[in-house]
Motif scaffolding. Structure first.
Motif, short mmCIF file in Angstrom:
data_model
loop_
_atom_site.label_atom_id
_atom_site.label_comp_id
_atom_site.label_asym_id
_atom_site.label_seq_id
_atom_site.Cartn_x
_atom_site.Cartn_y
_atom_site.Cartn_z
N LEU A 174 -44.38 122.99 -30.98
CA LEU A 174 -43.29 122.26 -30.31
C LEU A 174 -43.23 122.63 -28.83
O LEU A 174 -43.05 121.76 -27.97
CB LEU A 174 -41.95 122.60 -30.95
N ILE A 175 -43.42 123.93 -28.52
CA ILE A 175 -43.35 124.36 -27.13
C ILE A 175 -44.48 123.73 -26.32
O ILE A 175 -44.27 123.26 -25.20
CB ILE A 175 -43.42 125.91 -27.04
N MET A 183 -46.47 119.55 -22.44
CA MET A 183 -47.16 118.29 -22.13
C MET A 183 -46.21 117.31 -21.45
O MET A 183 -46.56 116.69 -20.43
CB MET A 183 -47.69 117.66 -23.42
N MET A 212 -45.94 120.90 -26.96
CA MET A 212 -45.59 119.48 -26.76
C MET A 212 -44.62 119.34 -25.60
O MET A 212 -44.72 118.42 -24.78
CB MET A 212 -44.97 118.92 -28.03
N THR A 213 -43.65 120.27 -25.52
CA THR A 213 -42.71 120.26 -24.41
C THR A 213 -43.45 120.39 -23.08
O THR A 213 -43.17 119.67 -22.12
CB THR A 213 -41.72 121.43 -24.55
#
Lengths: 298, 103, 178
Positions: free
Chosen positions: B66-67, B72, B69-70
């Motif tokens: 998730l981090i 990105m 993706m953040t």
């Protein structure tokens, strides 16, 4: 087997909605109207414009149809009438609907026409704003159900439907669903008057038929999603569950189409300004209120 | 040893290599950002593969994804902000024309 | 042993890499962005194959909007967005090839030659996974999660403030009027 049955029901629903739309648009109730226009479209030549991006031109309508069908796959019509009961169903619905945007950008860019391209890029702005208003109310709904599975969400509403528990979320989701399906007050990408059909402008014949079919499936899917998340899904007294679903979905679709009949088209700038300045803060407020409600009245 | 893990890691390596090639060879800021996206995608697939095949019981592995993706999304947001500012002042986001930033 | 999972991972992996290569091979900028989207979507499908359902669906959802925005900016900033002119947009090709290939070979060597030890065969159900992830985010890793949130806010403000046109200074406008 279930898949076939759901697709069949979806096809019947799409036909009913097409009849409804023709009724609302022309003022005459004709059962054969969509069939006639479909046959007429299939019989016409499907023109390919000069120097197109052929891959996108062909793929656009198909991606729209597939995205709408995939979104329909997680909608339960009755406790066991669901194609895949994913544990992350509510999120999957968003994921599938995000590809409507990709389809419209492809269809807008592909034909190499100015009106189509403006329509496609318009929808980009519209959907990025309104996808927020789809996701955030669903978050509040999932909070109440304590699950992302659509069947659990329906079961969580057995006591009190979400439309009464979180009316603000319902209003926002309903508006966002109309924006996502580019129905009349929000039909900026295919605006008839100003863009001469926009994304649809360069399509004709079979390709236009597929595009219209995809759009109709999208409308039915979004109405079904509204029913699942806010109107208690298949629940209701005495009638069989699937019939309740069908009645509710048709009513919601009719409401969506009727509103478009009486409201003038909104300007792009107003649409976006409203969404970012009021819609999204309201959606956050909705999550906050539901969070407090869950603690006070579980 | 498992075939699945190795294949996932090789995919990650290939995406990483393609991303590095793109980020170094392209002259346009937006294309360079695409290369960086591919590099991060390679990292993502490795993280998920490690979570799935080595530590499936540790939720921190999923959180790491998730981090990333953040990161990105942030990289894109800031990159486009810079691109807009550059385009407004110089009329292009070509790297070859941005040599004066070195001084 | 080749399982169905391995076959699917291989298939989606090849698709992801192939679309990744297409990103830099095509001349049309919109095609390039959409190819990157399909590459990321194939990656999401790989996550689904690896039973990380939440992450897979999230990846597929996030990338659709992210790459569409990418396509929009490509059309805004490129000189030849349609790719009709077949413009050359690369430099230092040889160096890039060498570095890209070297990093690929190095990473593959690490992947193949390291002993990864025993491999887990089963994972928790999706619902349990998602719950564990939520508890992790709002429990032990709360601080990291909050940091990510604050970073997003900072980036949003920074990007917006960089992107809005500079205000003309009051004296200057006054001078212009005079």
């Amino acid at each position: 087997m279930t898949t076939l049955l759901v697709v069949l029901l979806l096809a019947i629903g799409v036909y009913c909605v097409a009849v409804l739309e023709a009724w609302i648009a022309s003022g005459r109730f004709r059962l054969m109207a969509p069939a006639c226009s479909a046959i007429a479209l299939l019989g016409r030549e499907s023109i390919v414009p000069r120097k197109p991006d052929l891959l996108f031109f062909e793929m656009g309508p198909i991606v729209l149809l597939v995205a709408a069908l995939l979104a329909a796959a997680v909608i339960p019509l009755s406790p066991d009438l669901i194609i895949t009961d994913l544990a992350t169903g509510a999120l999957f619905l968003n994921a599938a609907l995000a590809y409507v945007l990709v389809a419209l950008i492809m269809a807008g860019w592909g034909p190499n026409g100015a009106y189509a391209m403006i329509g496609g890029w318009r929808f980009l702005g519209q959907l990025i704003a309104y996808a927020m208003l789809v996701v955030m109310p669903i978050t509040a709904v999932a909070m109440r159900a304590e699950s992302l599975a659509t069947t659990d969400i329906v079961i969580s509403q057995s006591g009190l439907w979400n439309i009464f528990y979180q009316p603000l979320g319902f209003v926002l989701f309903f508006i966002a669903a109309m924006g996502l399906a580019f129905l009349p007050p929000f039909d900026l990408p295919t605006a008839k008057g100003e863009l001469a059909g926009g994304v649809e402008a360069e399509y004709s014949g079979v390709r236009l038929a597929v595009f219209r079919l995809g759009r109709m499936v999208l409308v039915v899917t979004l109405a079904a999603a509204t029913v699942t998340f806010y109107l208690g899904g298949w629940q209701g007294p005495s009638l069989p569950p699937w019939l309740w679903s069908a009645i509710k979905i048709l009513l919601v679709t009719a409401a969506m189409l009727l509103i478009g009949r009486y409201v003038p088209r909104i300007r792009e700038a107003h649409l976006l300004a409203w969404c970012w300045k009021f819609g999204i803060p309201l959606a956050l407020l909705n999550i906050f209120i539901v969070g407090i409600l869950l603690v006070v009245i579980p | 040893m498992s075939v699945e893990l190795i294949w996932a890691l090789i995919t990650g390596a290939a995406l990483f290599g393609v991303g590095i090639y793109g980020a170094l060879s392209q002259t346009n800021l937006v294309m360079i950002m695409m290369g960086v996206e591919l590099i991060l995608a390679g990292a993502l697939i490795n993280l998920v593969a490690f979570w799935r095949y080595l530590h499936p019981d540790v939720a921190a592995g999923q959180m790491f994804v998730l981090i990333v993706m953040t990161v990105m999304a942030l990289e894109m947001a800031v990159g486009f902000g810079v691109a807009i500012a550059r385009f407004r002042s110089k009329g292009s986001v070509e790297m070859e024309e941005a040599a004066e930033l070195r001084e | 042993m080749i399982t169905a999972q391995a076959i699917f991972i291989g298939f989606f992996g090849v698709a992801a890499v192939w679309f990744g290569v297409v990103v830099f091979r095509t001349f049309s900028m919109v095609r390039s962005a959409i190819a990157l989207l399909f590459s990321q979507t194939a990656l999401g499908a790989m996550f689904l194959t690896m039973q990380a359902e939440f992450l897979g669906v999230l990846q597929i959802m996030m990338m659709a909007t992210e790459m569409s925005i990418m396509a929009f900016f490509m059309v805004m900033f490129m000189m030849d967005p349609g790719g009709m002119g077949k413009m050359e947009m690369t430099h230092q090709k040889r160096l890039s090839w060498i570095v890209g290939l070297a990093s690929f070979v190095g990473a593959v060597a690490i992947a193949v030659f390291i002993d990864w030890g025993p491999v887990a065969t089963t994972v928790a159900e999706t619902a349990e996974q998602t719950e564990a992830l939520g508890l992790e985010l709002l429990g032990r890793s709360m601080l990291i999660f909050e940091m990510a949130g604050v970073t997003i806010l900072t980036a949003m403000i920074a990007a917006t403030s960089v992107a809005i046109p500079p205000m003309p200074s009051p004296e200057k406008t006054h001078k212009d009027k005079v």
